[in-house]
Enzyme design. Structure first.
Site, PDB file in Angstrom:
ATOM      1  N   GLU A 116      33.420  36.877  41.006  1.00  0.00           N
ATOM      2  CA  GLU A 116      33.724  36.149  42.224  1.00  0.00           C
ATOM      3  C   GLU A 116      34.872  35.149  41.995  1.00  0.00           C
ATOM      4  OE1 GLU A 116      33.174  36.680  45.186  1.00  0.00           O
ATOM      5  OE2 GLU A 116      34.360  34.866  45.545  1.00  0.00           O
ATOM      6  N   GLN A 167      42.067  34.727  45.032  1.00  0.00           N
ATOM      7  CA  GLN A 167      43.545  34.689  44.969  1.00  0.00           C
ATOM      8  C   GLN A 167      44.156  35.676  43.979  1.00  0.00           C
ATOM      9  OE1 GLN A 167      42.963  30.546  44.226  1.00  0.00           O
ATOM     10  NE2 GLN A 167      44.369  29.980  45.849  1.00  0.00           N
ATOM     11  N   ASP A 200      34.742  35.424  54.347  1.00  0.00           N
ATOM     12  CA  ASP A 200      36.113  35.409  53.813  1.00  0.00           C
ATOM     13  C   ASP A 200      37.050  35.943  54.897  1.00  0.00           C
ATOM     14  OD1 ASP A 200      35.620  38.100  53.887  1.00  0.00           O
ATOM     15  OD2 ASP A 200      36.012  38.475  51.761  1.00  0.00           O
ATOM     16  N   TYR A 207      31.838  29.362  49.568  1.00  0.00           N
ATOM     17  CA  TYR A 207      31.893  30.822  49.588  1.00  0.00           C
ATOM     18  C   TYR A 207      31.236  31.412  48.332  1.00  0.00           C
ATOM     19  CZ  TYR A 207      33.600  35.567  49.800  1.00  0.00           C
ATOM     20  OH  TYR A 207      33.651  36.930  49.824  1.00  0.00           O
ATOM     21  N   GLY A 261      46.392  34.353  36.686  1.00  0.00           N
ATOM     22  CA  GLY A 261      46.976  33.205  37.380  1.00  0.00           C
ATOM     23  C   GLY A 261      45.943  32.112  37.643  1.00  0.00           C
ATOM     24  N   TRP A 279      30.518  45.161  38.582  1.00  0.00           N
ATOM     25  CA  TRP A 279      29.521  44.101  38.754  1.00  0.00           C
ATOM     26  C   TRP A 279      28.455  44.461  39.780  1.00  0.00           C
ATOM     27  CZ3 TRP A 279      34.823  43.289  39.406  1.00  0.00           C
ATOM     28  CH2 TRP A 279      35.291  43.327  40.716  1.00  0.00           C
ATOM     29  N   ARG A 280      28.638  45.619  40.442  1.00  0.00           N
ATOM     30  CA  ARG A 280      27.615  46.029  41.402  1.00  0.00           C
ATOM     31  C   ARG A 280      26.602  46.990  40.782  1.00  0.00           C
ATOM     32  NH1 ARG A 280      31.045  47.151  47.006  1.00  0.00           N
ATOM     33  NH2 ARG A 280      31.107  44.971  47.687  1.00  0.00           N
TER      34      ARG A 280
END
Ligand code: SF4
Length: 377
Positions: free
Chosen positions: A55, A60, A156, A138, A99, A42-43
């Site tokens: 993001e 988590q 973060d 965030y 998850g 993604w960069r």
């Protein structure tokens, strides 16, 4: 934050100039980042949709798990419209293994919101992104700074660690006052010309050099500005994060299996911490007594069951789960049992799945642990 430490480090322009020369700090950090940045897909070309998806996925979930899922997700749902109209089942499969499925549902809700409220055009600033469902401060600051050059701090756990060491903060950085302080501090450091790179450089520094254990200070690009390094107090910063008390919960996974075929019952759960995921019917309680009452209810439905050997353990946010599985072998649905079943399990959909296909239909790791127990009999 401890008042003494807070007052000692209260931010003023004079303090900042005394602590270090801001421009030099940013320049040294960005020079390091340009050579050492982590090569995430993604960069490669900054794209709002890609930044948003990665993001949310990275919250988590560890990056080694995110990377292959991210590529697949972007291939299957390449834009806002495809995400907004993605069917539940397909979305669940694309999210399998990551998850916290609620994040995927919120992403889709966010896509629908952007289509409805912003006519399908991505918002271009922090104050608009913060209104998008599933997007907290965030995420909004990551997107606003990386994609739209807005100088807002992304703080973060990695950044908290770096700042607490730069300023030799040894107390209460995790409470609200401490977090506000760190936010204000980083906001003052961000160079207007490259806020996105600066935020990513701070995250990368925390993840690869200023690590929790064994930081490699000798190769750190900002060691000359680091109070903790200079005072040899790195191991004291940041202070240990206070743990929230986790709640212990008992769970029974009920495996309904047809005798005539090898099909097993899965439901779309509508209650509990795994709501809106497909899996085995679950009875949960933090009191064994309630579990016994629920098991009695299954007996009253006219079914006998066998308790399977083996326990499974699972942690999710502040819940520590200890689970067992029971097997009901002679299950038969009729109008009478369906009523009791609905009351007991609160589900919206129900499917009989061949045993060999179960693993392709389960997305939560808790269900996969139950399947492991079932496979071992
Ligand atoms: Fe972190 Fe060490 Fe660099 Fe200080 S010198 S910022 S403690 S890696």
């Amino acid at each position: 934050m401890n008042k003494e430490i807070y007052n000692k480090h209260k931010i003023t322009t004079v303090d900042l100039c005394l602590f270090f020369n801001m421009k030099n700090f940013s320049k040294d950090l960005l020079d390091w980042y340009n050579v050492n940045k982590r090569p995430f897909p993604w960069r490669e070309n900054i794209n709002v949709y890609h930044t948003w998806i990665c993001e949310i996925m990275s919250q988590q979930t560890i990056l080694s798990v995110v990377l292959p899922r991210y590529k697949e997700f972007i291939k299957e749902l390449p834009n806002l419209k495809s995400l907004a109209f993605c069917e539940d089942e397909r979305l669940r499969k694309l999210w399998a293994g990551l998850g916290y499925y609620a994040r995927a549902r919120n992403l889709r809700k966010g896509a629908q919101f952007i289509i409805d409220e912003f006519q399908g055009t991505f918002p271009t600033n922090y104050s608009s992104w913060i209104k998008v469902p599933g997007c907290g401060p965030y995420t909004a600051s990551v997107i606003a700074s990386i994609c739209f050059n807005e100088p807002v701090a992304c703080v973060d756990g990695n950044v908290v660690r770096v700042v607490s060491r730069l300023l030799n903060l040894q107390a209460n950085v995790w409470d609200k006052q401490g977090q506000d302080y760190i936010h204000r501090y980083v906001n003052q450091l961000i160079p207007i010309e490259s806020p996105g790179d600066f935020n990513q450089a701070m995250m990368d520094l925390g993840a690869t050099v200023c690590k929790k254990q064994n930081p490699t200070c000798e190769i750190c690009p900002v060691k000359h500005y680091c109070q903790a390094f200079n005072k040899e107090t790195v191991s004291l910063c940041p202070p240990v994060k206070p743990r929230k008390n986790s709640q212990e919960e008992n769970i029974v996974a009920v495996i309904f299996k047809k005798i005539s075929s090898d099909e097993v019952l899965l439901i779309m759960r509508e209650q509990g911490f795994l709501a809106k995921t497909i899996g085995f019917p679950l009875i949960s309680s933090n009191e064994n007594l309630k579990i016994q009452i629920s098991l009695d209810a299954i007996k009253k439905m006219g079914f006998s069951f066998t308790k399977l050997t083996g326990e499974f353990k699972h942690s999710i946010t502040h819940h520590k789960i200890v689970g067992t599985a029971i097997l009901v072998n002679d299950f038969n649905f009729n109008s009478k049992t369906e009523k009791i079943f609905q009351k007991q399990f609160k589900f919206s959909e129900l499917q009989w799945i061949p045993f060999s296909q179960l693993k392709h239909n389960l997305s939560s790791s808790l269900d996969l642990k139950v399947l492991k127990i079932l496979s071992s009999i």
